[in-house]
Scaffold this motif. Structure first.
Motif, mmCIF file in Angstrom:
data_model
loop_
_atom_site.group_PDB
_atom_site.id
_atom_site.type_symbol
_atom_site.label_atom_id
_atom_site.label_comp_id
_atom_site.label_asym_id
_atom_site.label_seq_id
_atom_site.Cartn_x
_atom_site.Cartn_y
_atom_site.Cartn_z
ATOM 1 N N ALA A 32 -34.875 8.611 -17.881
ATOM 2 C CA ALA A 32 -34.178 9.257 -19.089
ATOM 3 C C ALA A 32 -34.573 10.664 -18.679
ATOM 4 N N ALA A 33 -36.070 10.892 -18.643
ATOM 5 C CA ALA A 33 -36.615 12.124 -18.897
ATOM 6 C C ALA A 33 -35.904 13.132 -18.031
ATOM 7 N N SER A 34 -35.084 12.807 -16.611
ATOM 8 C CA SER A 34 -34.501 13.365 -15.682
ATOM 9 C C SER A 34 -33.278 13.453 -15.875
ATOM 10 N N PHE A 35 -32.824 12.798 -16.561
ATOM 11 C CA PHE A 35 -31.197 12.638 -17.031
ATOM 12 C C PHE A 35 -31.044 13.501 -17.623
ATOM 13 N N VAL A 36 -31.795 13.810 -19.176
ATOM 14 C CA VAL A 36 -32.138 14.651 -19.566
ATOM 15 C C VAL A 36 -32.171 16.228 -19.848
ATOM 16 N N GLN A 37 -33.361 16.387 -18.473
ATOM 17 C CA GLN A 37 -33.427 17.773 -17.693
ATOM 18 C C GLN A 37 -31.532 18.412 -16.449
ATOM 19 N N GLN A 42 -27.694 21.808 -16.288
ATOM 20 C CA GLN A 42 -25.836 21.987 -16.227
ATOM 21 C C GLN A 42 -25.203 22.540 -17.493
ATOM 22 N N ARG A 43 -26.248 22.655 -17.761
ATOM 23 C CA ARG A 43 -25.113 22.635 -19.915
ATOM 24 C C ARG A 43 -25.812 24.829 -19.629
ATOM 25 N N ALA A 45 -26.166 26.409 -16.928
ATOM 26 C CA ALA A 45 -25.134 26.359 -15.547
ATOM 27 C C ALA A 45 -23.472 27.328 -16.107
ATOM 28 N N ILE A 46 -23.083 25.941 -17.172
ATOM 29 C CA ILE A 46 -22.080 26.219 -16.945
ATOM 30 C C ILE A 46 -21.945 26.879 -18.540
ATOM 31 N N THR A 47 -23.152 27.670 -19.483
ATOM 32 C CA THR A 47 -23.597 28.605 -20.276
ATOM 33 C C THR A 47 -23.139 30.321 -19.860
ATOM 34 N N ILE A 48 -23.860 30.474 -18.441
ATOM 35 C CA ILE A 48 -24.254 31.539 -17.932
ATOM 36 C C ILE A 48 -22.353 31.480 -17.413
ATOM 37 N N GLY A 49 -22.082 30.746 -16.990
ATOM 38 C CA GLY A 49 -20.890 30.803 -15.923
ATOM 39 C C GLY A 49 -19.844 31.757 -16.844
ATOM 40 N N GLN A 50 -19.662 30.977 -18.456
ATOM 41 C CA GLN A 50 -18.770 31.144 -19.160
ATOM 42 C C GLN A 50 -19.463 32.779 -19.762
ATOM 43 N N ILE A 51 -20.711 33.394 -19.813
ATOM 44 C CA ILE A 51 -20.558 34.562 -20.510
ATOM 45 C C ILE A 51 -20.158 35.231 -19.374
ATOM 46 N N LEU A 52 -20.813 35.208 -18.523
ATOM 47 C CA LEU A 52 -20.291 36.551 -17.260
ATOM 48 C C LEU A 52 -18.881 35.841 -16.668
ATOM 49 N N GLU A 53 -18.040 35.331 -16.872
ATOM 50 C CA GLU A 53 -16.401 35.290 -16.796
ATOM 51 C C GLU A 53 -16.029 36.097 -17.815
ATOM 52 N N TYR A 54 -16.521 35.973 -19.029
ATOM 53 C CA TYR A 54 -15.452 36.445 -19.874
ATOM 54 C C TYR A 54 -16.258 38.313 -19.898
ATOM 55 N N TYR A 122 -31.165 37.256 -23.329
ATOM 56 C CA TYR A 122 -30.653 36.646 -22.035
ATOM 57 C C TYR A 122 -29.756 35.892 -21.647
ATOM 58 N N ALA A 123 -29.275 35.699 -20.578
ATOM 59 C CA ALA A 123 -28.164 35.173 -20.498
ATOM 60 C C ALA A 123 -28.376 33.442 -19.748
ATOM 61 N N GLY A 124 -29.291 33.524 -19.348
ATOM 62 C CA GLY A 124 -30.233 32.497 -18.972
ATOM 63 C C GLY A 124 -31.370 32.150 -17.722
ATOM 64 N N ILE A 125 -31.722 30.897 -17.551
ATOM 65 C CA ILE A 125 -32.926 31.260 -15.885
ATOM 66 C C ILE A 125 -31.752 30.436 -15.259
ATOM 67 N N VAL A 126 -32.232 31.720 -13.675
ATOM 68 C CA VAL A 126 -31.399 31.689 -12.649
ATOM 69 C C VAL A 126 -32.650 31.941 -11.610
ATOM 70 N N THR A 127 -32.055 30.813 -9.888
ATOM 71 C CA THR A 127 -32.864 31.068 -9.049
ATOM 72 C C THR A 127 -32.729 32.926 -8.289
ATOM 73 N N ARG A 128 -30.828 32.456 -7.759
ATOM 74 C CA ARG A 128 -30.297 33.663 -7.273
ATOM 75 C C ARG A 128 -29.758 34.044 -8.549
ATOM 76 N N PHE A 129 -28.946 35.611 -8.694
ATOM 77 C CA PHE A 129 -27.923 36.460 -8.795
ATOM 78 C C PHE A 129 -27.728 37.332 -7.864
ATOM 79 N N TYR A 130 -26.820 37.054 -7.350
ATOM 80 C CA TYR A 130 -26.204 37.645 -6.434
ATOM 81 C C TYR A 130 -24.497 38.788 -5.965
#
Length: 155
Positions: A32-37, A42-43, A45-54, A122-130
């Motif tokens: 359950a903890a793995s699923f929540v994480q 995923q949420r 990543a989607i939020t960061i993508g939407q902000i960048l896209e806009y 901050y838009a989010g937490i990432v490992t890379r932004f290229y």
């Protein structure tokens, strides 16, 4: 004597059943903890993508001739009217160092900062932004060539 052996046997069997139930409970909590994480990631990543896209869709919107002020592999600064009003905003995206998120499980985590005018968030937490840049003919523009405004206007 037979009842005593039956009592010991049933106690041992009950102990095994309790251990099996405890082990099952621990595994379910871990899953359950793995699923929540995973769901959170995923949420995020989607939020960061939407902000960048806009924001990237709005690059240069209602701006003058110089639309992009800085263009690098992991940093971009550009002009746009985000709210479709008369004011032109300056938007900057850049990465923090890994030391800002030293307490996370992934040692490569970085904050992706988003600055709109003087407001930093901050838009989010990432490992890379290229970021790669192309001109209108889909030619890849090198980062060394993007030091001049004339070349940044080709993006």
């Amino acid at each position: 004597m037979g009842q005593f052996i039956e009592l010991i046997g049933s106690t041992i069997i009950a102990g095994f059943i309790i251990l099996i139930i405890i082990n099952l409970n621990i595994r379910m909590n871990s899953t359950a903890a793995s699923f929540v994480q995973s769901s959170f990631n995923q949420r995020n990543a989607i939020t960061i993508g939407q902000i960048l896209e806009y924001d990237f869709y709005k690059i240069g919107f209602k701006a003058g001739t110089n639309k992009i002020f800085q263009a690098d592999s992991s940093r971009i600064s550009f002009a746009a009217s985000l709210n479709n009003d008369a004011s032109i905003d300056t938007i900057t995206y850049y990465l923090s160092s890994t030391s800002n998120l030293a307490n996370t499980q992934n040692p490569n985590d970085k904050l992706l900062y988003r600055r709109v005018n003087q407001q930093l968030s901050y838009a989010g937490i990432v490992t890379r932004f290229y970021i790669q840049y192309y001109d209108s003919l889909l030619n890849n523009l090198t980062y060394a060539s993007l030091t001049t405004q004339a070349n940044r206007n080709r993006i």
